[in-house]
Enzyme design. Structure first.
Site, PDB file in Angstrom:
ATOM      1  N   LYS A  89       0.411  -7.451  12.891  1.00 44.36           N
ATOM      2  CA  LYS A  89      -0.681  -6.607  12.402  1.00 44.36           C
ATOM      3  C   LYS A  89      -1.927  -7.053  13.131  1.00 44.36           C
ATOM      4  O   LYS A  89      -2.338  -8.214  13.019  1.00 44.36           O
ATOM      5  CB  LYS A  89      -0.843  -6.747  10.887  1.00 44.36           C
ATOM      6  CG  LYS A  89      -1.866  -5.794  10.312  1.00 44.36           C
ATOM      7  CD  LYS A  89      -1.907  -5.811   8.796  1.00 44.36           C
ATOM      8  CE  LYS A  89      -2.908  -4.772   8.293  1.00 44.36           C
ATOM      9  NZ  LYS A  89      -3.030  -4.770   6.835  1.00 44.36           N
ATOM     10  N   GLU A  97       3.715 -28.039  28.319  1.00 45.19           N
ATOM     11  CA  GLU A  97       2.933 -28.774  29.314  1.00 45.19           C
ATOM     12  C   GLU A  97       3.563 -30.155  29.460  1.00 45.19           C
ATOM     13  O   GLU A  97       4.227 -30.622  28.525  1.00 45.19           O
ATOM     14  CB  GLU A  97       1.487 -28.895  28.848  1.00 45.19           C
ATOM     15  CG  GLU A  97       0.787 -27.558  28.946  1.00 45.19           C
ATOM     16  CD  GLU A  97      -0.605 -27.547  28.372  1.00 45.19           C
ATOM     17  OE1 GLU A  97      -1.042 -28.590  27.848  1.00 45.19           O
ATOM     18  OE2 GLU A  97      -1.229 -26.492  28.445  1.00 45.19           O
ATOM     19  N   THR A 107       0.823  -1.213   0.000  1.00 46.38           N
ATOM     20  CA  THR A 107       0.000   0.000   0.000  1.00 46.38           C
ATOM     21  C   THR A 107       0.855   1.260   0.000  1.00 46.38           C
ATOM     22  O   THR A 107       0.438   2.300  -0.506  1.00 46.38           O
ATOM     23  CB  THR A 107      -0.927  -0.020   1.231  1.00 46.38           C
ATOM     24  OG1 THR A 107      -1.719  -1.199   1.145  1.00 46.38           O
ATOM     25  CG2 THR A 107      -1.844   1.174   1.281  1.00 46.38           C
ATOM     26  N   THR A 157       1.682  -4.302   4.354  1.00 45.07           N
ATOM     27  CA  THR A 157       1.552  -4.517   5.796  1.00 45.07           C
ATOM     28  C   THR A 157       1.018  -5.907   6.152  1.00 45.07           C
ATOM     29  O   THR A 157       1.186  -6.366   7.270  1.00 45.07           O
ATOM     30  CB  THR A 157       0.631  -3.454   6.422  1.00 45.07           C
ATOM     31  OG1 THR A 157      -0.658  -3.555   5.811  1.00 45.07           O
ATOM     32  CG2 THR A 157       1.183  -2.060   6.248  1.00 45.07           C
ATOM     33  N   ASP A 158       0.366  -6.583   5.196  1.00 47.10           N
ATOM     34  CA  ASP A 158      -0.303  -7.846   5.535  1.00 47.10           C
ATOM     35  C   ASP A 158       0.663  -8.928   6.011  1.00 47.10           C
ATOM     36  O   ASP A 158       0.342  -9.701   6.917  1.00 47.10           O
ATOM     37  CB  ASP A 158      -1.099  -8.369   4.335  1.00 47.10           C
ATOM     38  CG  ASP A 158      -2.339  -7.536   4.051  1.00 47.10           C
ATOM     39  OD1 ASP A 158      -2.676  -6.673   4.884  1.00 47.10           O
ATOM     40  OD2 ASP A 158      -2.968  -7.751   3.005  1.00 47.10           O
ATOM     41  N   TYR A 202      -8.240  -0.086  -3.885  1.00 50.98           N
ATOM     42  CA  TYR A 202      -7.057   0.470  -4.532  1.00 50.98           C
ATOM     43  C   TYR A 202      -6.176  -0.698  -4.950  1.00 50.98           C
ATOM     44  O   TYR A 202      -6.433  -1.839  -4.592  1.00 50.98           O
ATOM     45  CB  TYR A 202      -6.302   1.404  -3.572  1.00 50.98           C
ATOM     46  CG  TYR A 202      -5.721   0.670  -2.397  1.00 50.98           C
ATOM     47  CD1 TYR A 202      -6.487   0.393  -1.274  1.00 50.98           C
ATOM     48  CD2 TYR A 202      -4.406   0.202  -2.433  1.00 50.98           C
ATOM     49  CE1 TYR A 202      -5.968  -0.336  -0.219  1.00 50.98           C
ATOM     50  CE2 TYR A 202      -3.876  -0.517  -1.371  1.00 50.98           C
ATOM     51  CZ  TYR A 202      -4.670  -0.781  -0.273  1.00 50.98           C
ATOM     52  OH  TYR A 202      -4.153  -1.512   0.763  1.00 50.98           O
TER      53      TYR A 202
HETATM   54  N1  DAS Z   1      -2.329  -5.017   0.151  1.00 49.02           N
HETATM   55  C1  DAS Z   1      -1.721  -5.223   1.391  1.00 49.02           C
HETATM   56  C2  DAS Z   1      -0.271  -5.646   1.300  1.00 49.02           C
HETATM   57  O1  DAS Z   1       0.391  -5.387   0.313  1.00 49.02           O
HETATM   58  C3  DAS Z   1      -1.995  -4.202   2.426  1.00 49.02           C
HETATM   59  C4  DAS Z   1      -0.937  -3.196   2.804  1.00 49.02           C
HETATM   60  O2  DAS Z   1       0.104  -3.012   2.231  1.00 49.02           O
HETATM   61  O3  DAS Z   1      -1.233  -2.489   3.773  1.00 49.02           O
HETATM   62  O4  DAS Z   1       0.154  -6.239   2.251  1.00 49.02           O
END
Ligand code: DAS
Length: 326
Positions: A166, A282, A14, A93-94, A27
């Site tokens: 995340k 455990e 992103t 971010t994923d 997007y």
């Molecule tokens: N589309 C996702 C990624 O590339 C989301 C992001 O980048 O926030 O991981």
């Protein structure tokens, strides 16, 4: 004083994404290249020499071991170059926590390596990518950042790769850490660390490998039967990460099936589907031949287990030692 020289490795996400309007929800990630991105960064007046290299331009849900290989190769070369102060990696971010953790395991900690992304694309109202990037450069420019392993910078906070996760689908505060939350607070002009560096030894924890074995994640839920295990485990499967309920628990018939497979050499790590919390050993784990995932969530537990098996570490006791390491 000479301004720091930083290599910027771009993978898309992103932070490089765009839409046709400033207010649309949908997007496309990975729409602009690193050159155009760095032209935008130039306008911020950051005092650092930035050299960009495009490794990929994808949404991070499509990340592959080949991309990890290229990142590892380029970052290793930069860290060995006396002229280079550190590396920033732009990333979706994923799966940023997985790439960060993999590099944290396999890179030396002599110089800072920081991953950064954005929750909103370039065209959106309130794009957070440039601020996050300026913050990442601020962190890499700080000599105190070395010895903290690979770091992730998001939403004015600095997280260690091992802790970061995340935890929200939207918003600029989408990241949290466990067992430590943020290890630092950052803005483009200020940086505060909470505590001293913890990786002072410098060397990589594990050799890097691309021949990662098949290690699926078994998501446990109510009313699960053992045939779920049989559908997941093929002849090639070397390990399973159990994304268990509570503290890494699973229905008794599922446990029994996994014990049978563990006796035949399948490595089984128990983690949890909960957002936070330790999965401790455990007494039954000895008998079952299982490993407790401790603080690692299933996605990172999978990477650690793959890396260990690829490097010939298959003894459950030795695997447990690697999971116990903070
Ligand atoms: N589309 C996702 C990624 O590339 C989301 C992001 O980048 O926030 O991981």
């Amino acid at each position: 004083m000479k301004s720091p020289s930083i290599l910027v490795l771009a993978t898309g996400g992103t932070i490089a994404g765009a839409a046709d309007s400033a207010t649309r929800h949908d997007y496309r990630p990975g729409q602009i290249g690193i050159e155009e991105f760095l032209e935008r960064v130039e306008e911020l007046g950051i005092e650092a020499r930035l050299t960009g290299k495009q490794i990929a331009n994808i949404g991070s849900e499509d990340i592959t071991p080949a991309i990890w290989h290229d990142l590892h190769t380029c970052a290793s070369a930069a860290l060995a170059d006396p002229e280079c102060s550190g590396v920033v990696i732009t990333h979706g971010t994923d799966t940023v926590e997985e790439t960060a953790f993999l590099l944290d395991l396999t890179l030396p900690t002599t110089k800072p390596v920081v991953l950064v992304g954005a929750m909103r694309p370039i065209t959106a109202v309130g794009y957070d990518g440039l601020r996050n990037f300026a913050n990442a450069v601020r962190v890499v420019s700080d000599p105190e950042a070395a010895g903290r392993g690979v770091l992730v910078v998001m939403g004015d906070r600095v997280f260690a790769a091992r802790d970061v996760r995340k935890s929200r689908t939207r918003g600029t505060d989408a990241f949290s850490g466990f067992p430590r939350d943020a290890v630092g607070l950052v803005t483009p002009s200020a940086l505060d660390w909470f505590g001293a560096p913890w990786r002072v030894a410098g060397e990589a924890r594990s050799p890097f490998r691309t021949d990662l074995p098949d290690v699926p994640v078994l998501f446990v839920h109510a009313a699960m039967t053992p045939d779920y295990v049989d559908r997941l485990v093929t002849r090639e499967t070397r390990g399973v990460v159990v994304c268990g309920v509570g503290e890494g628990n699973m229905p008794e018939p599922v446990r029994k099936r996994l014990v049978e497979l563990a006796r035949k050499g399948l490595r089984v790590v128990r983690s949890t589907r909960l957002a936070e919390g330790l999965v401790d050993r455990e007494p039954e784990d000895d008998e079952n031949g299982f490993v407790a995932g401790r603080a690692l969530g299933p996605a990172k537990a999978r990477i650690l287990l793959q890396m260990l098996i690829a490097n010939g570490i298959t003894d459950p006791g030795e695997i447990q030692t690697a999971f116990d390491k903070p």
